[in-house]
Design a protein around this motif. Structure first.
Motif, PDB file in Angstrom:
ATOM      1  N   HIS A 189       0.810  -1.221   0.000  1.00 28.89           N
ATOM      2  CA  HIS A 189       0.000   0.000   0.000  1.00 28.89           C
ATOM      3  C   HIS A 189       0.840   1.266   0.000  1.00 28.89           C
ATOM      4  N   ALA A 190       2.127   1.138  -0.333  1.00 21.34           N
ATOM      5  CA  ALA A 190       3.028   2.294  -0.282  1.00 21.34           C
ATOM      6  C   ALA A 190       2.994   3.067  -1.599  1.00 21.34           C
ATOM      7  N   ARG A 191       1.796   3.491  -1.985  1.00 23.38           N
ATOM      8  CA  ARG A 191       1.673   4.286  -3.203  1.00 23.38           C
ATOM      9  C   ARG A 191       2.442   5.589  -3.047  1.00 23.38           C
ATOM     10  N   GLY A 192       3.174   5.949  -4.099  1.00 25.60           N
ATOM     11  CA  GLY A 192       3.978   7.164  -4.031  1.00 25.60           C
ATOM     12  C   GLY A 192       5.404   6.871  -3.582  1.00 25.60           C
ATOM     13  N   LEU A 193       5.621   5.737  -2.926  1.00 23.62           N
ATOM     14  CA  LEU A 193       6.974   5.368  -2.505  1.00 23.62           C
ATOM     15  C   LEU A 193       7.478   4.155  -3.288  1.00 23.62           C
ATOM     16  N   VAL A 194       6.590   3.195  -3.526  1.00 25.77           N
ATOM     17  CA  VAL A 194       6.950   2.012  -4.309  1.00 25.77           C
ATOM     18  C   VAL A 194       6.216   2.118  -5.643  1.00 25.77           C
ATOM     19  N   SER A 213      -2.783  -5.658  -3.341  1.00 28.70           N
ATOM     20  CA  SER A 213      -1.913  -4.505  -3.474  1.00 28.70           C
ATOM     21  C   SER A 213      -2.599  -3.332  -4.162  1.00 28.70           C
ATOM     22  N   SER A 214      -2.353  -2.124  -3.660  1.00 27.81           N
ATOM     23  CA  SER A 214      -2.823  -0.954  -4.406  1.00 27.81           C
ATOM     24  C   SER A 214      -1.671  -0.340  -5.209  1.00 27.81           C
ATOM     25  N   VAL A 215      -0.456  -0.852  -5.019  1.00 29.27           N
ATOM     26  CA  VAL A 215       0.687  -0.499  -5.863  1.00 29.27           C
ATOM     27  C   VAL A 215       0.600  -1.390  -7.115  1.00 29.27           C
ATOM     28  N   PRO A 216       0.968  -0.879  -8.304  1.00 35.22           N
ATOM     29  CA  PRO A 216       0.934  -1.746  -9.488  1.00 35.22           C
ATOM     30  C   PRO A 216       1.800  -3.000  -9.296  1.00 35.22           C
TER      31      PRO A 216
ATOM     32  N   ILE B 206     -10.604   8.458  -9.925  1.00 30.22           N
ATOM     33  CA  ILE B 206      -9.390   7.737 -10.297  1.00 30.22           C
ATOM     34  C   ILE B 206      -8.744   7.108  -9.069  1.00 30.22           C
ATOM     35  N   ASN B 207      -8.681   7.874  -7.987  1.00 27.04           N
ATOM     36  CA  ASN B 207      -8.054   7.347  -6.779  1.00 27.04           C
ATOM     37  C   ASN B 207      -8.820   6.159  -6.214  1.00 27.04           C
ATOM     38  N   ALA B 208     -10.147   6.232  -6.251  1.00 28.31           N
ATOM     39  CA  ALA B 208     -10.958   5.128  -5.728  1.00 28.31           C
ATOM     40  C   ALA B 208     -10.694   3.854  -6.521  1.00 28.31           C
ATOM     41  N   VAL B 209     -10.601   3.979  -7.846  1.00 30.32           N
ATOM     42  CA  VAL B 209     -10.398   2.788  -8.673  1.00 30.32           C
ATOM     43  C   VAL B 209      -8.977   2.256  -8.498  1.00 30.32           C
ATOM     44  N   VAL B 210      -8.003   3.160  -8.496  1.00 31.06           N
ATOM     45  CA  VAL B 210      -6.604   2.732  -8.408  1.00 31.06           C
ATOM     46  C   VAL B 210      -6.337   2.016  -7.087  1.00 31.06           C
ATOM     47  N   PRO B 216      -5.922  -5.149 -12.917  1.00 32.67           N
ATOM     48  CA  PRO B 216      -4.941  -4.124 -13.308  1.00 32.67           C
ATOM     49  C   PRO B 216      -5.616  -2.833 -13.787  1.00 32.67           C
ATOM     50  N   VAL B 217      -5.067  -1.699 -13.383  1.00 28.37           N
ATOM     51  CA  VAL B 217      -5.651  -0.384 -13.684  1.00 28.37           C
ATOM     52  C   VAL B 217      -4.627   0.473 -14.405  1.00 28.37           C
ATOM     53  N   ILE B 218      -5.065   1.279 -15.340  1.00 29.68           N
ATOM     54  CA  ILE B 218      -4.209   2.354 -15.845  1.00 29.68           C
ATOM     55  C   ILE B 218      -4.737   3.663 -15.290  1.00 29.68           C
ATOM     56  N   GLU B 219      -3.830   4.335 -14.583  1.00 32.51           N
ATOM     57  CA  GLU B 219      -4.178   5.599 -13.941  1.00 32.51           C
ATOM     58  C   GLU B 219      -4.086   6.698 -14.992  1.00 32.51           C
ATOM     59  N   THR B 220      -5.191   7.354 -15.269  1.00 32.96           N
ATOM     60  CA  THR B 220      -5.129   8.469 -16.202  1.00 32.96           C
ATOM     61  C   THR B 220      -5.084   9.746 -15.395  1.00 32.96           C
ATOM     62  N   GLY B 221      -4.575  10.767 -16.035  1.00 32.79           N
ATOM     63  CA  GLY B 221      -3.937  11.753 -15.292  1.00 32.79           C
ATOM     64  C   GLY B 221      -4.575  13.015 -14.863  1.00 32.79           C
ATOM     65  N   THR B 222      -4.312  13.268 -13.604  1.00 33.71           N
ATOM     66  CA  THR B 222      -4.406  14.631 -13.174  1.00 33.71           C
ATOM     67  C   THR B 222      -3.072  15.266 -13.569  1.00 33.71           C
ATOM     68  N   GLY B 223      -3.145  16.507 -13.981  1.00 31.69           N
ATOM     69  CA  GLY B 223      -1.940  17.162 -14.463  1.00 31.69           C
ATOM     70  C   GLY B 223      -1.657  18.443 -13.710  1.00 31.69           C
ATOM     71  N   ASN B 224      -0.677  18.380 -12.805  1.00 32.96           N
ATOM     72  CA  ASN B 224      -0.174  19.613 -12.203  1.00 32.96           C
ATOM     73  C   ASN B 224       1.129  19.918 -12.944  1.00 32.96           C
ATOM     74  N   CYS B 225       0.984  20.639 -14.065  1.00 29.86           N
ATOM     75  CA  CYS B 225       2.099  20.823 -15.000  1.00 29.86           C
ATOM     76  C   CYS B 225       2.860  22.117 -14.704  1.00 29.86           C
ATOM     77  N   HIS B 226       4.183  22.019 -14.748  1.00 29.23           N
ATOM     78  CA  HIS B 226       5.068  23.141 -14.452  1.00 29.23           C
ATOM     79  C   HIS B 226       5.815  23.614 -15.694  1.00 29.23           C
ATOM     80  N   LEU B 227       6.215  24.880 -15.653  1.00 28.17           N
ATOM     81  CA  LEU B 227       7.118  25.404 -16.667  1.00 28.17           C
ATOM     82  C   LEU B 227       8.219  26.187 -15.958  1.00 28.17           C
ATOM     83  N   VAL B 228       9.462  25.866 -16.308  1.00 24.53           N
ATOM     84  CA  VAL B 228      10.609  26.548 -15.709  1.00 24.53           C
ATOM     85  C   VAL B 228      11.135  27.594 -16.692  1.00 24.53           C
TER      86      VAL B 228
END
Lengths: 414, 414
Positions: A189-194, A213-216, B206-210, B216-228
């Motif tokens: 369950h270490a999403r974001g770390l694993v 597992s909630s990690v892929p 998305i979080n509930a499903v993941v 197996p799930v494919i996480e589609t995206g939230t986008g917190n996009c940056h520009l430097v």
């Protein structure tokens, strides 16, 4: 150190690993191999402690065999690390690339996944293999070995981390995860770390990780592998392939478990194959139709078609035709490796188009479905799932990709 | 019909779909487009019923907009199906191939995944898109739309299934999954029936499903996009790219959310960029350092660096150097699309080697990170996970692969 702290340290090291060039990783692998060789005495002593503890607790002999290390096995672990240094770096490989109508150049490039957790059973040699494969592909590893191999794994990982330090790399690139079942649960369950979990071991372990597992996760394979003897099969070839696939190494996932014989050729094929198999020490569990053709066949129940024997046992069934064989495989197959022996081009094509498995073979042994036989040079397991990687997984399968877009001020118009 | 029955029927249809050639799939897509066009009246009537129900229940105007269909939108759904018919078939593509030393020919070939479940929110046009993309890639689909669009989705799927029947394909290739939250839960645990789940919608869905799914799930995206804006940036180019990435379509996941300005160029860059942004109606939420350089900046709290505004709001921060910018992105980025504007080759390379995201851009707009801009012709979403697919997902990403081994009697020797 808590698991969370350990995983965070692994994640920090992963940000450094992803930028290493091949030379730095290869040098580290060679130094790790040296350190492991120098630590042979400590590793064997730790292994003896594990074995003593195991015997005292009544560990089965088969498990003791898998747990036991020797000078040769430690040398082979070290040599494995050195051979990884000789393989091409998967990181940086350009998978594809093109230029958009506006002149933006796009490349899809292999990059490390990040932090990979591996949960595995008794064999301590997996520890060095997995650590090396992850490092070569630019990933940090969290290695969760069996508690029965704890002392051995500590000694091996101690040597590997000493090698990392000597090579000037962060030691947290390779980590042994210790603790009870709750720690396995934390890993899952270490999403974001694993970033990815790979279970390696029996069906029970794999199923627990895949469903919990909630990690892929990449599901590595149980193999209930079939071979179809088609009406147009060359029986000498079928016999040779069946014997190889069943008996060369019965305990592995790409070994053959069930033979399906086309009814048109059954009268000739069943006695010939049963004779060859029993002659090689294989017990053939068959349906009524195959038993009627050869009384050396012992009766098979339906549950036997589901069995991954991993022993010198084989299920046999006479099927009406190729469609019935494909239907049987659809019902009982585990999606690992499925074979047809045939001289018919149409049958070969129908079989390869219809059967849904990691590997579908014509006229050769399922024992070839293996990273080393594929020429991958290293293998972390054989995936039987359909996403990310399917079949033998080498270094490339331990990477993700990123799209690099290079422009000169382009903006989107519509 | 229970969900289990529906999923089993989908699975049976998937075994037929995987063997279809391109012509059969393209013809079905064209017939489905015709049937959808002919059903425009029924679809719009059903959509009015959904809208009436929504308004009566106090549905927000934004949601009503997304739910509303028109003749043009139905036509565009039909045209979308026809354009899929014009794309190359991903199934059968040979990804790589080689011959082993013993002469076994190995090919890695794209094959359909099987049954794909898609869980999505209000937009009924997703229904036709997703069904078409799955069909073209040889997959059966289980479409779980929002209850607020139920009548619309029923009408659309009714037309698509009528088209499948007309084309002689199994109608169970495309399915609408109806029912309460318990059905979503069943989908997430239908191992063996559903091969892949793709949630499309807000972060909560998305979080509930993941986290809840054992499929197996494919996480589609939230986008917190940056520009430097690097010290060596061409400010005219930076301004143009920032305006495009922020304002061209602020509500989508590849829109820009945060600008990080290198301290060496901040005194000139901040007033210029803030002026251009406020002139375009964008509210700039900045840190102390940027606010000190331009008082049109409103103060930003740390939570704002985490925000995916999806509106005409933008966070701005002055950073000491490129490393600080990369560290900010590591802390706050969602792994979608990250951009640098720079004339320095070294900075561009450091940025692209260090930042871990689906797309890493130099001197162009993040709005290009999109299946249509990539030339994929169709897009099922943008993956922000690192396994299976990362970045825009087209038809190829809706496939698995299989290894085909073709021999002439070879057996494994060692």
């Amino acid at each position: 150190m808590t698991f969370q702290d350990q995983a965070r340290a692994a994640k920090v090291s992963a940000t450094l690993l992803r930028r290493l060039d091949r030379a730095a990783k290869d040098e580290a692998l060679r130094v790790m191999a040296d350190r492991l060789r120098s630590a042979t005495g400590e590793v064997l002593e730790a292994n003896r402690a594990d074995l003593d503890r195991g015997r005292a607790a009544g560990m089965a002999e088969g498990l003791q065999d898998r747990l036991a290390l020797s000078e040769e096995r430690v040398e082979s672990m070290a040599a494995g690390l050195e051979s990884l240094a000789g393989l091409a770096d998967p990181v940086g490989e350009v998978v594809r690339g093109w230029t958009t109508p506006q002149g933006v150049r796009i490349e899809q490039v292999r990059v490390p996944i990040g932090v990979i957790g591996i949960i595995y059973e008794a064999r301590p040699n997996v520890t060095a293999d997995a650590a090396g494969i992850c490092l070569k592909s630019g990933n940090a590893s969290l290695l969760r070995g069996s508690s029965s191999a704890l002392e051995s794994n500590r000694a091996v990982i101690g040597a590997l981390r000493a090698g990392l330090a000597d090579a000037g790399l962060p030691v947290d690139a390779v980590n042994l995860v210790e603790g009870g079942h709750d720690i396995t649960d934390e890993m899952m369950h270490a999403r974001g770390l694993v970033d990815l979990l790979i279970p390696r071991g029996g069906a029970g372990l794999i199923n627990a990780v895949v469903t919990g597992s909630s990690v892929p996760v990449i599901e590595t394979g149980t193999g209930n592998c079939h071979l179809v003897v088609d009406a147009d099969a060359d029986l000498a070839m079928a016999e040779k392939i069946i014997l190889n696939a069943k008996t060369q190494r019965p305990s592995v996932c790409n070994a053959l478990e069930t033979v399906l014989v086309h009814s048109e050729i059954a009268a000739e094929a069943v006695p010939r194959l049963v004779g060859a198999l029993t002659g090689a020490g294989v017990r053939v569990h068959g349906d009524e139709r195959s038993k009627a053709l050869d009384d050396r066949v012992v009766p098979a129940g339906e549950h036997e078609y589901e069995a991954e024997y991993l022993s010198l046992d084989l299920a046999m069934r006479v099927v009406d035709d190729l469609d019935a064989a494909i239907a049987h495989i659809r019902q009982f197959g585990s999606g690992h490796s499925e074979t047809i022996v045939t001289d018919s081009l149409a049958a070969a094509r129908t079989f390869q188009d219809s059967v849904d498995a990691a590997a579908v073979l014509v006229n050769c042994s399922s024992r070839f479905v293996d990273g080393s036989e594929f020429g991958f040079g290293a293998e972390i397991g054989i995936s039987t799932q359909k996403t990310h990687a399917r079949g033998p997984m080498g270094l490339a399968e331990m990477t993700s990709t990123t799209y690099r877009l290079n422009g000169s001020g382009q903006t989107r118009l519509g």
